[in-house]
Design an enzyme around this catalytic site. Structure first.
Site, mmCIF file in Angstrom:
data_model
loop_
_atom_site.group_PDB
_atom_site.id
_atom_site.type_symbol
_atom_site.label_atom_id
_atom_site.label_comp_id
_atom_site.label_asym_id
_atom_site.label_seq_id
_atom_site.Cartn_x
_atom_site.Cartn_y
_atom_site.Cartn_z
ATOM 1 N N CYS A 1 -15.790 -21.560 7.357
ATOM 2 C CA CYS A 1 -15.415 -21.155 8.893
ATOM 3 C C CYS A 1 -13.985 -22.214 8.884
ATOM 4 C CB CYS A 1 -16.485 -22.044 9.799
ATOM 5 S SG CYS A 1 -16.071 -23.927 9.372
ATOM 6 N N LYS B 1 -33.420 -25.585 14.355
ATOM 7 C CA LYS B 1 -33.190 -23.903 14.034
ATOM 8 C C LYS B 1 -31.983 -23.942 13.018
ATOM 9 C CE LYS B 1 -33.041 -20.252 14.971
ATOM 10 N NZ LYS B 1 -32.404 -19.022 14.210
ATOM 11 N N GLY C 1 -21.828 -18.529 15.382
ATOM 12 C CA GLY C 1 -20.106 -17.363 15.670
ATOM 13 C C GLY C 1 -20.139 -17.454 17.375
ATOM 14 N N ASN D 1 -23.774 -20.879 6.641
ATOM 15 C CA ASN D 1 -23.154 -21.332 5.519
ATOM 16 C C ASN D 1 -22.693 -23.099 6.066
ATOM 17 O OD1 ASN D 1 -21.317 -20.846 8.234
ATOM 18 N ND2 ASN D 1 -19.523 -20.430 6.869
ATOM 19 N N THR E 1 -22.335 -15.592 19.763
ATOM 20 C CA THR E 1 -23.843 -16.760 20.062
ATOM 21 C C THR E 1 -23.339 -17.864 21.070
ATOM 22 O OG1 THR E 1 -24.488 -16.115 18.069
ATOM 23 C CG2 THR E 1 -25.543 -17.119 18.607
ATOM 24 N N GLU F 1 -19.506 -25.197 17.946
ATOM 25 C CA GLU F 1 -18.618 -25.255 16.639
ATOM 26 C C GLU F 1 -18.975 -23.944 16.226
ATOM 27 O OE1 GLU F 1 -17.586 -28.117 15.807
ATOM 28 O OE2 GLU F 1 -18.029 -29.332 17.045
ATOM 29 N N GLU G 1 -17.773 -33.129 15.846
ATOM 30 C CA GLU G 1 -18.454 -33.739 14.830
ATOM 31 C C GLU G 1 -18.323 -34.575 14.031
ATOM 32 O OE1 GLU G 1 -21.756 -30.723 14.396
ATOM 33 O OE2 GLU G 1 -21.030 -29.812 14.146
HETATM 34 P P1 NAD Z 1 -25.031 -16.498 14.264
HETATM 35 O O1 NAD Z 1 -24.429 -17.093 15.671
HETATM 36 O O2 NAD Z 1 -25.282 -15.397 13.966
HETATM 37 O O3 NAD Z 1 -26.209 -17.532 14.462
HETATM 38 C C1 NAD Z 1 -25.908 -19.341 13.731
HETATM 39 C C2 NAD Z 1 -27.165 -19.939 14.799
HETATM 40 O O4 NAD Z 1 -27.684 -19.840 16.032
HETATM 41 C C3 NAD Z 1 -28.566 -19.225 14.161
HETATM 42 O O5 NAD Z 1 -29.540 -20.102 13.660
HETATM 43 C C4 NAD Z 1 -28.911 -17.731 14.596
HETATM 44 O O6 NAD Z 1 -30.693 -18.009 14.383
HETATM 45 C C5 NAD Z 1 -28.905 -18.860 16.225
HETATM 46 N N1 NAD Z 1 -28.716 -18.111 16.883
HETATM 47 C C6 NAD Z 1 -28.725 -16.085 16.681
HETATM 48 N N2 NAD Z 1 -29.014 -15.826 18.702
HETATM 49 C C7 NAD Z 1 -29.058 -16.847 19.344
HETATM 50 C C8 NAD Z 1 -29.403 -17.412 20.280
HETATM 51 N N3 NAD Z 1 -29.377 -16.236 21.228
HETATM 52 N N4 NAD Z 1 -29.597 -18.010 21.249
HETATM 53 C C9 NAD Z 1 -30.058 -19.421 20.125
HETATM 54 N N5 NAD Z 1 -29.243 -19.144 18.965
HETATM 55 C C10 NAD Z 1 -29.559 -18.218 18.171
HETATM 56 O O7 NAD Z 1 -23.641 -17.142 13.026
HETATM 57 P P2 NAD Z 1 -24.432 -16.966 11.524
HETATM 58 O O8 NAD Z 1 -23.668 -16.081 11.506
HETATM 59 O O9 NAD Z 1 -25.192 -17.510 11.225
HETATM 60 O O10 NAD Z 1 -22.917 -18.541 10.794
HETATM 61 C C11 NAD Z 1 -21.827 -17.290 10.978
HETATM 62 C C12 NAD Z 1 -20.272 -18.301 11.315
HETATM 63 O O11 NAD Z 1 -20.724 -19.085 12.250
HETATM 64 C C13 NAD Z 1 -19.508 -17.653 11.699
HETATM 65 O O12 NAD Z 1 -18.657 -17.551 13.019
HETATM 66 C C14 NAD Z 1 -18.743 -19.394 11.015
HETATM 67 O O13 NAD Z 1 -17.199 -19.325 11.379
HETATM 68 C C15 NAD Z 1 -19.603 -20.367 12.262
HETATM 69 N N6 NAD Z 1 -19.163 -21.652 11.507
HETATM 70 C C16 NAD Z 1 -18.553 -22.537 12.062
HETATM 71 C C17 NAD Z 1 -18.613 -23.856 11.460
HETATM 72 C C18 NAD Z 1 -17.952 -25.393 12.494
HETATM 73 O O14 NAD Z 1 -18.034 -25.981 11.931
HETATM 74 N N7 NAD Z 1 -16.846 -24.582 13.463
HETATM 75 C C19 NAD Z 1 -19.244 -23.432 10.816
HETATM 76 C C20 NAD Z 1 -19.883 -22.749 9.838
HETATM 77 C C21 NAD Z 1 -19.981 -21.918 10.395
#
Ligand code: NAD
Length: 360
Positions: A152, A43, A97, A20, A100, A118, A330
């Protein structure tokens, strides 16, 4: 004696981003990482990699030397995880998330990498009885349903003071039912589809769990029955009372515990300032919607016009979470400092033998 504090680049930064706001999230990392003199390996999410690829191409086009901004594509376990374990990577900046983020912190421990994570949250939106009713409902709707709720910082938990609770919930439900779903780029559409089949399934699971726990689905809680939307990952704007997420309206919510975590639309003088000290989010909005405000209503947002008067974030002010919502920042000066090492260079300008030990 001359003592100097020098800010140096951290080194090689792995920048791992979610689906997102993929371009925005990445820009918040790439700009300070470059400004601080680092090199980086991006990545992006395997679900939304295209804007990240364009950003890397633009970096090349404007003359950033080859090898400074790099990108690798693929999923988390096979491409993201090796970056977090690699001995040549000095820092991981991650947005995504919670689970992760926890894996990334664990993987980075072996090489004692710097990590800035984050993560997500379930942000409370608090409506006090003395809030302007129309303004509050307008902000509540926008905070939770903008971008199909895929924000988020969406105000997905609604906590309302008792005396106005029924009226606010009824009005939110009424307006949620009138939100127009469709192609996010089409004129007149207010809410587009969700990002993927997996995300749609996740939301269906959350709503099923809420139902099983006895929650009341006041509206939505299903895919739309419009045949034109059958091919997309659409889900009806949903309001749940008596429990759990999507937008969870908690009319009898404990305002004190709510104030420990949320946005505070409040009209009374001095009230917001007092609440600010009692809350523990990384950002606390007072009289403030959560997302960008489209001029002329939500419909205009689907035409991608954002309000310049009240931007969703101020680049000079830090963004980040507390506790399980993250440990990094950030934007702002702290956002830059994440990508800098501090070195103390201490020069003795008139070196003399110290004679501490007697043997020569
Ligand atoms: P996710 O954690 O599934 O994936 C995020 C990234 O991590 C992707 O690029 C994914 O390929 C990578 N990833 C997955 N497993 C990994 C591992 N073991 N090692 C390294 N990288 C890995 O999250 P998502 O579903 O893509 O995004 C949604 C989440 O992001 C929601 O929880 C949302 O709240 C959060 N978010 C937070 C902010 C913020 O500013 N805090 C902003 C946007 C989204």
């Amino acid at each position: 004696m001359v003592s100097r504090i020098v800010h140096e680049p951290v080194g090689v930064c792995a920048l791992i981003t979610p689906w997102n706001y993929p371009l925005l999230q990445l820009s918040w990392k790439v700009a300070p990482a470059i400004a601080a003199g680092n090199t980086m390996v991006i990545k992006p999410s395997e679900v939304t990699p295209l804007t990240s690829i364009v950003l890397v191409e633009l970096c090349e086009e404007v003359g950033i030397p080859a090898g400074v901004v790099n990108i690798v594509l693929g999923d988390g376990p096979s491409v993201g995880a090796p970056l977090t374990e690699h001995t040549d990577v000095d820092m991981v900046s991650f947005t995504g998330g919670l689970s992760t983020g926890q894996k990334i912190i664990r993987a980075s421990a072996e090489t004692v990498k710097r990590t800035a994570v984050e993560l997500g949250g379930k942000n409370p939106n608090i409506v006090f009885a003395d809030t302007d009713f129309e303004l509050a409902v307008d902000y509540v709707i926008l905070a939770v349903f903008l971008h199909s709720g895929q924000v988020c910082s969406a105000g997905a938990r609604l906590i309302i003071e008792d005396s106005v609770a029924d009226a606010v919930v009824d009005e939110v439900v009424r307006r949620a039912q009138r939100i127009r779903l469709g192609d996010g780029l089409a004129d007149g559409v207010e809410v587009g589809p969700l990002v993927s089949a997996a995300h749609l399934a996740k939301i269906e699971d959350f709503v099923a769990a809420a139902r099983a726990e006895g929650a009341t689905i006041r509206c939505g809680g299903a895919r739309p029955d419009d045949p034109d939307l059958a091919q997309g990952y659409f889900y009806l704007p949903t309001v749940i009372t008596d429990l759990a997420p999507v937008v969870a309206a908690d009319p009898r919510g404990d305002l004190r515990s709510a104030a420990d975590r949320g946005a505070v639309p409040h009209r009374g003088r001095g009230g917001p300032a007092r609440q600010r000290h009692r809350v523990r989010p990384g950002r606390c909005g007072v009289h403030r919607r959560h997302g960008p405000r489209p001029p002329g209503g939500v419909r205009a947002a689907s035409r991608h016009r954002l309000d310049q008067r009240l931007p969703p974030v101020l680049p000079g002010a830090e963004w980040g979470g507390m506790g399980r919502s993250g440990n990094g920042r950030e934007l702002g000066p702290t956002g830059l400092a994440e990508y800098q090492e501090i070195k103390h260079v201490w020069t003795n300008t008139a070196p003399q033998p110290q004679g501490w030990f007697s043997g020569r």
